[in-house]
Design a protein around this motif. Sequence first.
Motif, PDB file in Angstrom:
ATOM      1  N   SER A   1     -11.106  -2.897 -17.069  1.00 25.87           N
ATOM      2  CA  SER A   1     -11.195  -2.242 -18.369  1.00 25.87           C
ATOM      3  C   SER A   1     -12.590  -2.410 -18.959  1.00 25.87           C
ATOM      4  N   ASN A   2     -13.302  -3.465 -18.593  1.00 27.48           N
ATOM      5  CA  ASN A   2     -14.652  -3.677 -19.122  1.00 27.48           C
ATOM      6  C   ASN A   2     -15.669  -2.690 -18.566  1.00 27.48           C
ATOM      7  N   ASN A   3     -15.602  -2.410 -17.260  1.00 30.56           N
ATOM      8  CA  ASN A   3     -16.611  -1.497 -16.714  1.00 30.56           C
ATOM      9  C   ASN A   3     -16.137  -0.051 -16.681  1.00 30.56           C
ATOM     10  N   GLY A   4     -14.849   0.207 -16.897  1.00 31.16           N
ATOM     11  CA  GLY A   4     -14.351   1.569 -17.058  1.00 31.16           C
ATOM     12  C   GLY A   4     -14.402   2.437 -15.805  1.00 31.16           C
ATOM     13  N   ASN A   5     -14.671   1.852 -14.648  1.00 37.53           N
ATOM     14  CA  ASN A   5     -14.781   2.681 -13.446  1.00 37.53           C
ATOM     15  C   ASN A   5     -13.416   3.208 -13.006  1.00 37.53           C
ATOM     16  N   ILE A   6     -13.469   4.283 -12.237  1.00 41.39           N
ATOM     17  CA  ILE A   6     -12.294   5.056 -11.846  1.00 41.39           C
ATOM     18  C   ILE A   6     -12.378   5.285 -10.345  1.00 41.39           C
ATOM     19  N   LEU A   7     -11.227   5.344  -9.675  1.00 39.86           N
ATOM     20  CA  LEU A   7     -11.215   5.656  -8.252  1.00 39.86           C
ATOM     21  C   LEU A   7     -10.474   6.966  -8.031  1.00 39.86           C
ATOM     22  N   TYR A   8     -11.145   7.899  -7.351  1.00 37.15           N
ATOM     23  CA  TYR A   8     -10.560   9.175  -6.955  1.00 37.15           C
ATOM     24  C   TYR A   8     -10.156   9.043  -5.494  1.00 37.15           C
ATOM     25  N   ILE A   9      -8.854   9.184  -5.221  1.00 37.62           N
ATOM     26  CA  ILE A   9      -8.294   8.945  -3.893  1.00 37.62           C
ATOM     27  C   ILE A   9      -7.731  10.255  -3.345  1.00 37.62           C
ATOM     28  N   PRO A  10      -8.298  10.787  -2.264  1.00 38.46           N
ATOM     29  CA  PRO A  10      -7.793  12.047  -1.710  1.00 38.46           C
ATOM     30  C   PRO A  10      -6.451  11.855  -0.999  1.00 38.46           C
ATOM     31  N   LYS A  11      -5.828  12.964  -0.655  1.00 37.29           N
ATOM     32  CA  LYS A  11      -4.585  12.928   0.116  1.00 37.29           C
ATOM     33  C   LYS A  11      -4.821  12.213   1.440  1.00 37.29           C
ATOM     34  N   GLY A  12      -3.804  11.495   1.895  1.00 34.60           N
ATOM     35  CA  GLY A  12      -3.875  10.840   3.199  1.00 34.60           C
ATOM     36  C   GLY A  12      -4.372   9.412   3.176  1.00 34.60           C
ATOM     37  N   LEU A  13      -4.524   8.833   1.997  1.00 30.79           N
ATOM     38  CA  LEU A  13      -4.941   7.435   1.887  1.00 30.79           C
ATOM     39  C   LEU A  13      -3.819   6.612   1.273  1.00 30.79           C
ATOM     40  N   ALA A  14      -3.569   5.441   1.850  1.00 29.52           N
ATOM     41  CA  ALA A  14      -2.631   4.494   1.265  1.00 29.52           C
ATOM     42  C   ALA A  14      -3.376   3.717   0.181  1.00 29.52           C
ATOM     43  N   HIS A  15      -2.682   3.403  -0.906  1.00 31.52           N
ATOM     44  CA  HIS A  15      -3.319   2.773  -2.060  1.00 31.52           C
ATOM     45  C   HIS A  15      -2.554   1.527  -2.497  1.00 31.52           C
ATOM     46  N   GLY A  16      -3.305   0.497  -2.850  1.00 28.79           N
ATOM     47  CA  GLY A  16      -2.706  -0.701  -3.413  1.00 28.79           C
ATOM     48  C   GLY A  16      -3.719  -1.466  -4.230  1.00 28.79           C
ATOM     49  N   PHE A  17      -3.245  -2.474  -4.951  1.00 34.22           N
ATOM     50  CA  PHE A  17      -4.165  -3.307  -5.716  1.00 34.22           C
ATOM     51  C   PHE A  17      -3.587  -4.695  -5.920  1.00 34.22           C
ATOM     52  N   TYR A  18      -4.495  -5.627  -6.188  1.00 37.25           N
ATOM     53  CA  TYR A  18      -4.167  -7.024  -6.463  1.00 37.25           C
ATOM     54  C   TYR A  18      -4.730  -7.376  -7.839  1.00 37.25           C
ATOM     55  N   VAL A  19      -3.927  -8.002  -8.698  1.00 38.52           N
ATOM     56  CA  VAL A  19      -4.336  -8.313 -10.070  1.00 38.52           C
ATOM     57  C   VAL A  19      -5.138  -9.611 -10.099  1.00 38.52           C
ATOM     58  N   LEU A  20      -6.382  -9.505 -10.568  1.00 39.91           N
ATOM     59  CA  LEU A  20      -7.295 -10.638 -10.666  1.00 39.91           C
ATOM     60  C   LEU A  20      -7.246 -11.336 -12.028  1.00 39.91           C
TER      61      LEU A  20
ATOM     62  N   LEU B   1       0.856  -1.188   0.000  1.00 40.46           N
ATOM     63  CA  LEU B   1       0.000   0.000   0.000  1.00 40.46           C
ATOM     64  C   LEU B   1       0.897   1.245   0.000  1.00 40.46           C
ATOM     65  N   HIS B   2       0.798   2.106  -0.991  1.00 37.09           N
ATOM     66  CA  HIS B   2       1.710   3.221  -1.210  1.00 37.09           C
ATOM     67  C   HIS B   2       1.053   4.581  -0.977  1.00 37.09           C
ATOM     68  N   PHE B   3       1.899   5.562  -0.636  1.00 39.72           N
ATOM     69  CA  PHE B   3       1.489   6.962  -0.513  1.00 39.72           C
ATOM     70  C   PHE B   3       2.735   7.816  -0.434  1.00 39.72           C
ATOM     71  N   GLN B   4       2.556   9.131  -0.532  1.00 38.39           N
ATOM     72  CA  GLN B   4       3.617  10.097  -0.281  1.00 38.39           C
ATOM     73  C   GLN B   4       3.222  10.910   0.940  1.00 38.39           C
ATOM     74  N   ASN B   5       4.169  11.094   1.855  1.00 42.03           N
ATOM     75  CA  ASN B   5       3.927  11.895   3.056  1.00 42.03           C
ATOM     76  C   ASN B   5       3.922  13.390   2.738  1.00 42.03           C
ATOM     77  N   PRO B   6       3.242  14.182   3.585  1.00 38.38           N
ATOM     78  CA  PRO B   6       3.302  15.637   3.434  1.00 38.38           C
ATOM     79  C   PRO B   6       4.756  16.113   3.533  1.00 38.38           C
TER      80      PRO B   6
ATOM     81  N   ASP C   1       6.442   6.420   0.739  1.00 37.19           N
ATOM     82  CA  ASP C   1       6.280   5.549   1.900  1.00 37.19           C
ATOM     83  C   ASP C   1       5.200   4.512   1.617  1.00 37.19           C
ATOM     84  N   GLY C   2       4.972   3.657   2.600  1.00 34.72           N
ATOM     85  CA  GLY C   2       3.951   2.640   2.437  1.00 34.72           C
ATOM     86  C   GLY C   2       3.620   1.948   3.741  1.00 34.72           C
ATOM     87  N   ILE C   3       2.570   1.165   3.687  1.00 35.29           N
ATOM     88  CA  ILE C   3       2.074   0.365   4.809  1.00 35.29           C
ATOM     89  C   ILE C   3       2.102  -1.099   4.364  1.00 35.29           C
ATOM     90  N   HIS C   4       2.456  -1.994   5.277  1.00 34.34           N
ATOM     91  CA  HIS C   4       2.518  -3.409   4.941  1.00 34.34           C
ATOM     92  C   HIS C   4       1.140  -3.914   4.498  1.00 34.34           C
TER      93      HIS C   4
END
Length: 179
Positions: free
Chosen positions: A104-123, A60-65, A143-146
């Motif tokens: 890619s089929n449903n085309g949805n998008i995620l808007y993530i504000p500052k202060g959230l850690a982000h990650g993904f798993y490939v299905l 899970l990734h992010f950049q600190n202030p 930075d990141g969180i385990h």
Amino acid sequence: MDVIPSLIPGCYELLPRIIHDTRGAFIKTFHFDSFREKGMETRFQEQYYSRSRKRVLRGLHFQNPPHDHVKLVYCTEGEVLDVVLDMRRSSPTYGRHIKVNLSSNNGNILYIPKGLAHGFYVLSEHATMVYNVSSTYSPESDDGIHWTSGGIDWPDMDPILSDRDRGFKRFEEYESKFI
């Protein structure tokens, strides 16, 4: 596009209108007025993409202030389980996460504000993720969180990981710099 609020304040799932015809599909991923009406950031400083294979977990990734940033992410090939974890100490959802399937089929998008850690798993067999970020990359703020922390139930407890992602502190051990 429809803007759907999530459990986490300021985090939205965006559902664009998909235009299909005999050639395929056309998807608009950004519309200035739609973003501005919801108070979402519209000045992106960098755009990049990643290609990954099935069972890869990034995060899970992010950049600190002061180099923290808003992210706008979507999948242009394949499908991923996208996860964000609220790191903002003053947030009513501090320490909580949401999961959204992006494809890619449903085309949805995620808007993530500052202060959230982000990650993904490939299905899917392969996936390409596009990221737009509101600040430029800053190695000293990166930075990141385990991935096993934060109460996240991943579909695979033995994913393909980078050494960097294996080495992050657990959420419970991390002193968040986000107010």
